[in-house]
Scaffold this motif. Structure first.
Motif, PDB file in Angstrom:
ATOM      1  N   GLU A  92       0.830  -1.204   0.000  1.00  0.00           N
ATOM      2  CA  GLU A  92       0.000   0.000   0.000  1.00  0.00           C
ATOM      3  C   GLU A  92       0.861   1.250   0.000  1.00  0.00           C
ATOM      4  N   CYS A  93       0.360   2.283  -0.633  1.00  0.00           N
ATOM      5  CA  CYS A  93       1.018   3.582  -0.607  1.00  0.00           C
ATOM      6  C   CYS A  93       0.913   4.137   0.812  1.00  0.00           C
ATOM      7  N   PRO A  94       1.999   4.652   1.396  1.00  0.00           N
ATOM      8  CA  PRO A  94       1.930   5.190   2.759  1.00  0.00           C
ATOM      9  C   PRO A  94       1.123   6.488   2.850  1.00  0.00           C
TER      10      PRO A  94
ATOM     11  N   CYS B  66      -1.786   7.463   0.496  1.00  0.00           N
ATOM     12  CA  CYS B  66      -3.219   7.321   0.177  1.00  0.00           C
ATOM     13  C   CYS B  66      -3.763   5.915   0.400  1.00  0.00           C
ATOM     14  N   SER B  67      -2.929   4.964   0.796  1.00  0.00           N
ATOM     15  CA  SER B  67      -3.305   3.565   1.071  1.00  0.00           C
ATOM     16  C   SER B  67      -3.811   2.822  -0.166  1.00  0.00           C
ATOM     17  N   HIS B  68      -3.387   3.265  -1.346  1.00  0.00           N
ATOM     18  CA  HIS B  68      -3.743   2.571  -2.592  1.00  0.00           C
ATOM     19  C   HIS B  68      -2.803   1.375  -2.755  1.00  0.00           C
ATOM     20  N   THR B  69      -3.361   0.185  -2.978  1.00  0.00           N
ATOM     21  CA  THR B  69      -2.561  -1.026  -3.154  1.00  0.00           C
ATOM     22  C   THR B  69      -2.192  -1.180  -4.631  1.00  0.00           C
TER      23      THR B  69
ATOM     24  N   CYS C 147       3.286   6.839  -7.105  1.00  0.00           N
ATOM     25  CA  CYS C 147       2.025   6.166  -6.802  1.00  0.00           C
ATOM     26  C   CYS C 147       1.045   6.480  -7.933  1.00  0.00           C
TER      27      CYS C 147
ATOM     28  N   GLN D 188       8.034  -2.937   1.731  1.00  0.00           N
ATOM     29  CA  GLN D 188       6.952  -1.968   1.778  1.00  0.00           C
ATOM     30  C   GLN D 188       7.372  -0.723   1.009  1.00  0.00           C
TER      31      GLN D 188
END
Length: 128
Positions: free
Chosen positions: A79-81, A83-86, A97, A110
């Motif tokens: 996941e992006c730290p 926006c939490s987009h996987t 991202c 990560q």
């Protein structure tokens, strides 16, 4: 037009001027080849064909297993730290991202933000 017959005694030469023993040599050579194959045996040819077929069947399986191993050792999904987009990226690379455009890199399996030197990265927590 004269057609040459393979393995005949006159060898197709006009007026009998050809080699009279050409046909005999052909048949003796053919007989010798069949005798040699019979003496050596054909088992090695059959075994070689089975080995070749086995290798041709095993090659795609080995390639598939090797590709899976390479993918698991070189590709990371996290996941992006920000926006939490996987999403998926190659390990050891720098990228943006696809959702928020933040520059990221892979670190310890990560994604981590790329910050310029001297920048202090903090997490803000809202307290009520």
């Amino acid at each position: 037009m004269k057609y040459y017959r393979f393995g005949t005694f006159d060898n197709g030469m006009p007026n009998g001027s050809g080699d009279r023993w050409a046909g005999v040599r052909f048949w003796l050579t053919t007989l010798f080849i069949f005798w040699a194959i019979g003496a050596i045996g054909l088992g090695w040819i059959v075994k070689s064909l089975f080995i070749l077929i086995g290798l041709l069947l095993a090659l795609p399986i080995a390639a598939f297993i090797g590709l899976q191993w390479w993918a698991t050792s070189k590709i990371l999904t996290a996941e992006c730290p920000i926006c939490s987009h996987t999403f998926t990226a190659t390990k050891g690379s720098q990228f943006n991202c696809p959702s928020c455009g933040e520059p990221l890199e892979t670190h310890n399996n990560q994604f981590k933000r790329i910050t310029p030197p001297g920048t202090i990265d903090i997490d803000v927590q809202v307290m009520d």
